[in-house]
Design an enzyme around this catalytic site. Structure first.
Site, short mmCIF file in Angstrom:
data_model
loop_
_atom_site.label_atom_id
_atom_site.label_comp_id
_atom_site.label_asym_id
_atom_site.label_seq_id
_atom_site.Cartn_x
_atom_site.Cartn_y
_atom_site.Cartn_z
CE LYS A 108 9.08 -28.76 -7.54
NZ LYS A 108 10.06 -28.68 -8.64
CE1 TYR A 135 2.39 -2.79 14.55
CE2 TYR A 135 1.68 -4.48 13.01
CZ TYR A 135 1.97 -4.08 14.30
OH TYR A 135 1.84 -4.96 15.34
C1 LIG Z 1 9.32 -28.68 -9.85
C2 LIG Z 1 9.73 -29.54 -10.98
C3 LIG Z 1 8.77 -30.04 -11.87
C4 LIG Z 1 7.34 -29.59 -11.87
O1 LIG Z 1 7.26 -28.35 -12.51
P1 LIG Z 1 5.86 -27.58 -12.73
O2 LIG Z 1 6.25 -26.37 -13.47
O3 LIG Z 1 5.34 -27.29 -11.36
O4 LIG Z 1 4.98 -28.49 -13.48
C5 LIG Z 1 9.19 -30.96 -12.82
N1 LIG Z 1 10.49 -31.33 -12.90
C6 LIG Z 1 11.44 -30.84 -12.07
C7 LIG Z 1 12.84 -31.28 -12.25
C8 LIG Z 1 11.09 -29.91 -11.10
O5 LIG Z 1 12.03 -29.40 -10.31
#
Ligand SMILES: *Cc1c(COP(=O)(O)O)cnc(C)c1O
Length: 409
Positions: free
Chosen positions: A83, A304
């Protein structure tokens, strides 16, 4: 360090300056960057030797991480969570590499991500949408052969309806909320579904899954409670492969592995066992170029808001990296040159950050040189700690403006 210092050739140097135009190329390592860019149709082709900042993604390390996780699973399959553009690293490249390692299941958050990924992967690979089935998207999802994660009774009803309409069975994952209160069926939903023999008509339940809230805290009883709840509730749903563990969950032991693990972070080098030695290989290196240096007297206001006032005479170097690149404004991690830490002076600007190079021997960190921000002396988790956040946020924040180098040797 990935770059072997090839980019730290100063622009100011007359010999290297010649290499920037059509003149002779004097640095073989710069040539290597050029060749890589030319050989790689997906690269943005901005010459690394003139890029303000370089993000290097070590695909060989990514593949090694995948193999390491899979070896820990002894027998269970290993999916990849890709993702948010594979946590900012580039889903196309990451998925292609992991597919070659034998990965058959890829998880994204949004249907739009799944549609893009589906076009790039062969039919044998499955693409799952964690955020579920958006209302009205059923037929698009079915047509693209994407596997939605059904998170509610209403989504199950819609998917059953889509199966009926399309006259064939449609694949799905079903998620149970075992104790995170985020996504998935509540226990009472599972109970109600188990009494309704028609609930899953036309649905080919490929996976029953849940997600751990505290997997990165070994010994935390909440994980064990979730695991037991998962056992109890998954037994009430259609028989399917089961999945519970994210990256950290894999390290909680084989009771958490079930049939399929879903790591994301650990693939990309984030430590799945915080507080213990990171078993993963670092995947990301970030370097930024010095664009100007100066010496200032005591009393000079820096950056800044003059949030830093030089207490003594200082030497400063401005680098081409700022918060528009996803380097947070209140960042305090500093940069490194040959192992020496260079603190930030003042706050991070949109496109630039000022480094304190007072303690650096003269001749180091000249305009054109690269400094290290991630990799070598500080990893993603170190940077995150300085910011009071987690490696996940650091990686997914990294912007699109970097020159990207994908390395696989
Ligand atoms: C993001 C996610 C993962 C992966 O998690 P990590 O901690 O990055 O390994 C797995 N399952 C779900 C449902 C997620 O939302």
């Amino acid at each position: 360090m990935v770059c072997d210092g090839c980019c730290s050739a100063p622009w100011a140097s007359p010999t290297i300056g010649a290499g920037l135009g059509d003149g002779p190329r004097v640095n073989p390592l710069l040539d290597r960057h050029r060749q890589e860019a030319a050989a790689d149709p997906g690269s943005d082709r901005i010459d690394a030797s003139i890029a303000g900042a370089i993000l290097t993604i070590d695909i060989a390390a990514l593949r090694a991480n995948y193999r390491l996780l899979r070896a820990r699973l002894d027998g269970a399959a290993c999916a990849a969570v890709v993702k948010a553009d594979a946590y900012g690293l580039g889903a196309d490249r990451v998925c292609a590499a992991l597919r070659k390692e034998g990965c058959e299941a890829f998880f994204v958050a949004h249907l739009s991500e799944a549609l893009a990924l589906r076009r790039r992967l062969d039919r044998k690979a499955s693409v799952y949408v964690l955020n579920g089935l958006p209302p009205g998207a059923e037929m698009a999802c079915a047509a693209a052969e994407i596997v939605p994660v059904l998170n509610s009774r209403q989504q199950i009803d819609s998917w059953r309806g889509a199966a009926k309409l399309s006259g064939r069975s449609l694949p799905a994952a079903v998620q149970i909320d075992t104790g995170m209160a985020r996504l998935g069926l509540a226990p009472e939903d599972v109970a109600a579904l188990s009494e309704d023999s028609r609930a899953f008509a036309g649905i080919d339940t490929r996976l029953v899954m849940s997600h751990l809230a505290r997997a990165d805290e070994p010994g935390e009883p909440a994980s064990e409670t979730q695991r037991r709840t998962f056992d109890r509730l998954s037994a009430m749903l259609p028989q399917a492969r089961r999945s519970l563990a994210n990256s950290s969950g894999i390290f909680l032991g084989s009771a958490f592995h079930y049939d399929l693990a879903r790591p994301g972070a650990a693939l990309y080098g984030i430590n799945p066992v915080p507080g213990r030695t990171n078993p993963m290989k670092p995947v990301v290196t970030l370097q930024a170029r010095v664009i100007q240096t100066r010496s200032v007297p005591a009393g000079t206001g820096i950056g800044y808001g003059h949030t830093h006032i030089a207490a003594t005479p200082m030497r400063l170097a401005t680098i081409a990296l700022g918060y528009a690149d996803g380097w947070q404004r209140h960042g305090r991690s500093g940069a490194f040159v040959q192992g020496q830490r260079l603190p930030f002076a003042g706050s991070v600007s949109m496109d630039t950050t000022i480094l304190d190079i007072t303690d650096l021997p003269a001749g180091m960190a000249r305009p054109g040189d690269l400094v290290d921000l991630i990799g070598g002396h500080q990893d993603v988790d170190d940077v995150a700690r300085q910011l009071g956040t987690i490696g996940y946020e650091v990686l997914t924040s990294l912007g699109s403006r970097f020159h990207r180098v994908y390395r696989d040797e």
